[in-house]
Motif scaffolding. Structure first.
Motif, PDB file in Angstrom:
ATOM      1  N   ASP A   1      44.925  43.303  54.557  1.00 52.50           N
ATOM      2  CA  ASP A   1      45.644  42.288  55.361  1.00 52.50           C
ATOM      3  C   ASP A   1      44.558  42.225  56.596  1.00 52.50           C
TER       4      ASP A   1
ATOM      5  N   ARG B   1      52.281  34.578  58.659  1.00 50.11           N
ATOM      6  CA  ARG B   1      52.232  34.814  57.237  1.00 50.11           C
ATOM      7  C   ARG B   1      52.305  33.263  56.547  1.00 50.11           C
TER       8      ARG B   1
ATOM      9  N   TYR C   1      39.809  36.397  53.370  1.00 50.05           N
ATOM     10  CA  TYR C   1      41.001  36.858  52.763  1.00 50.05           C
ATOM     11  C   TYR C   1      41.619  35.935  51.673  1.00 50.05           C
ATOM     12  N   VAL C   2      41.661  34.663  51.990  1.00 51.13           N
ATOM     13  CA  VAL C   2      42.284  33.772  51.277  1.00 51.13           C
ATOM     14  C   VAL C   2      41.339  33.407  49.961  1.00 51.13           C
TER      15      VAL C   2
ATOM     16  N   GLY D   1      41.610  36.931  42.772  1.00 51.50           N
ATOM     17  CA  GLY D   1      42.332  38.245  42.391  1.00 51.50           C
ATOM     18  C   GLY D   1      42.106  39.419  42.841  1.00 51.50           C
ATOM     19  N   HIS D   2      41.271  39.334  43.974  1.00 48.31           N
ATOM     20  CA  HIS D   2      40.749  40.676  44.416  1.00 48.31           C
ATOM     21  C   HIS D   2      41.746  41.326  45.204  1.00 48.31           C
ATOM     22  N   ASP D   3      41.998  42.622  45.357  1.00 47.20           N
ATOM     23  CA  ASP D   3      42.666  43.220  46.222  1.00 47.20           C
ATOM     24  C   ASP D   3      42.106  43.735  47.622  1.00 47.20           C
ATOM     25  N   VAL D   4      42.506  42.896  48.603  1.00 46.68           N
ATOM     26  CA  VAL D   4      41.861  43.092  49.802  1.00 46.68           C
ATOM     27  C   VAL D   4      42.703  43.486  51.046  1.00 46.68           C
TER      28      VAL D   4
ATOM     29  N   ARG E   1      41.782  36.697  47.747  1.00 46.43           N
ATOM     30  CA  ARG E   1      43.203  36.876  47.166  1.00 46.43           C
ATOM     31  C   ARG E   1      43.358  35.665  45.791  1.00 46.43           C
ATOM     32  N   GLN E   2      42.691  34.437  46.318  1.00 47.34           N
ATOM     33  CA  GLN E   2      42.643  33.478  45.135  1.00 47.34           C
ATOM     34  C   GLN E   2      41.800  33.956  43.907  1.00 47.34           C
TER      35      GLN E   2
ATOM     36  N   GLU F   1      51.956  32.318  52.830  1.00 48.13           N
ATOM     37  CA  GLU F   1      53.336  33.142  52.235  1.00 48.13           C
ATOM     38  C   GLU F   1      54.539  32.544  52.829  1.00 48.13           C
TER      39      GLU F   1
END
Length: 396
Positions: free
Chosen positions: A387, A162, A375-376, A382-385, A379-380, A167
């Motif tokens: 894990d 993580r 993924y990063v 604002g999309h829901d992706v 996520r930056q 995270e």
């Protein structure tokens, strides 16, 4: 005051490029290109930008790791989230020590108390039973230590995974992620322990048979077999230990069954470079930790051993020995505390380097760094992706 650039009114035409001494035109100062998207990808129609390194949202850069990163990042795990990593490791060490001392101490007092109360005829039999009881009671801390070590290993592996994505979870959050996988990790630890005990037992049994049955020549043969068997076990341990060292990381991160995790660890470490890099990095980190621990503990142990003699050169006062006893007790407690702290640091660093090797091998063999970067970036934005660690593992 002078300036190299001539002043121009707002209405004048734009300046022309000035001639370069090397025969090429030098563009006028000021911005010449629009910035493209992040991570070095230029927008359509925009001039090409120079190479931009992959993002580093957290613990490590999202690219195959160099040797220096593999050596430095495990220590960053301690600095980045010390309460969760070092605090948990230290708590586990203290609990195992207290339970081990309590169980063995209570059983020893009760068992040898019976020896003191036994009659002269039964004392030998009672003493043998007391020794066997104490030995059996020592298995309880061993099993508890395996369980605690597996729990700690699972928490630290997830912390590295993580932390790579930027995270920073506390212990309850990591325990929620580890739910359902601790049993498999404990089973793996018990399986490894059982295999080691059986291997040592086979060599020791073979030596004992030679010594007992062959006679004087059997002693020589037994010594030779013992030496060769020990060397063979060490070589086999290094080989199998390296090939299977990623099993805990696969169990916790990819959540595969134990058999599939064993096959996956074997496949990730297959090849000349993956095998020797894994073995060499783990050995080097182990040597660094052991050397640092020896440097720190040697003066403390020396103080604990000779501190009483230095403070009380004439021995303890027979009328009031409490002072010398208190000093010796404090020195021994200091030695134990230093050992616990160094043991916690070593556990964190050793587990972290193995988890980082797992990520590095996946990046090199499967291009997993591209999945992490996507993924990063998403996520930056604002999309829901999903894990990236939850995606199906590549077939080994």
């Amino acid at each position: 005051m002078t300036d190299d650039q001539q002043w121009q009114s707002p209405g004048d035409p734009a300046p022309q490029p000035s001639p370069s001494p090397y025969g090429a035109s030098v563009p006028p100062p000021g911005p010449t290109a629009q910035p493209g998207p992040a991570y070095g990808v230029a927008a359509p129609g925009a001039p090409q930008q120079g190479w931009t390194p992959p993002p580093r949202p957290g613990l490590i850069p999202l690219r195959p790791l160099g040797f220096g990163t593999l050596l430095g990042a495990p220590f960053q795990v301690l600095r980045r989230n010390p309460r969760t990593t070092f605090g948990t490791a230290l708590l586990v060490q203290v609990l195992v020590l207290l339970v081990a001392g309590g169980v063995v101490g209570v059983v020893s007092v009760l068992a040898f108390g019976r020896v003191a109360e036994a009659s002269a005829e039964d004392r030998d039999a009672v003493a043998a039973g007391a020794v066997a009881t104490v030995i059996l009671s020592a298995l309880v801390p061993v099993v508890l230590g395996l369980i605690a070590s597996a729990l700690l290993q699972g928490v630290l592996v997830l912390e590295v995974a993580r932390g790579t994505l930027g995270e920073k979870l506390r212990l309850p959050g990591l325990l929620r992620l580890a739910r359902g996988r601790i049993g498999a990790l404990i089973g793996w630890s018990l399986l490894v322990t059982l295999a080691v005990v059986i291997a040592i037992g086979i060599v020791a049994g073979l030596v004992a048979v030679l010594v007992i049955t062959v006679g004087e020549a059997g002693i020589v043969l037994g010594v030779l077999v013992g030496i060769l068997g020990f060397l063979a076990l060490v070589a086999l341990g290094f080989w199998l230990g390296t090939k299977l060292s990623l099993v805990p990381s696969v169990l916790m991160i990819e959540r595969l069954p134990l058999g599939a995790a064993i096959r996956r660890s074997w496949w990730l470490t297959t090849g000349y470079a993956p095998f020797w890099k894994t073995l060499g990095t783990q050995l080097l980190v182990s040597v660094i930790i052991s050397t640092a621990a020896q440097v720190v503990t040697f003066p403390v142990s020396l103080l604990g051993g000779f501190g009483g003699a230095l403070l009380f050169p004439n021995g303890a006062d027979p009328d009031d020995p409490s002072g010398s006893i208190g000093v010796l007790l404090a020195l021994n407690i200091l030695v134990i505390l230093v050992s616990l702290v160094l043991g916690a640091i070593g556990a964190v660093v050793q587990t972290a380097v193995t988890a980082l090797l797992y990520l590095d091998l996946r990046m090199r063999k499967e291009g997993f760094d591209l999945d992490l970067v996507r993924y990063v970036e998403a996520r930056q934005a604002g999309h829901d992706v999903p894990d990236p660690y939850a995606s199906p593992a590549a077939a080994g």
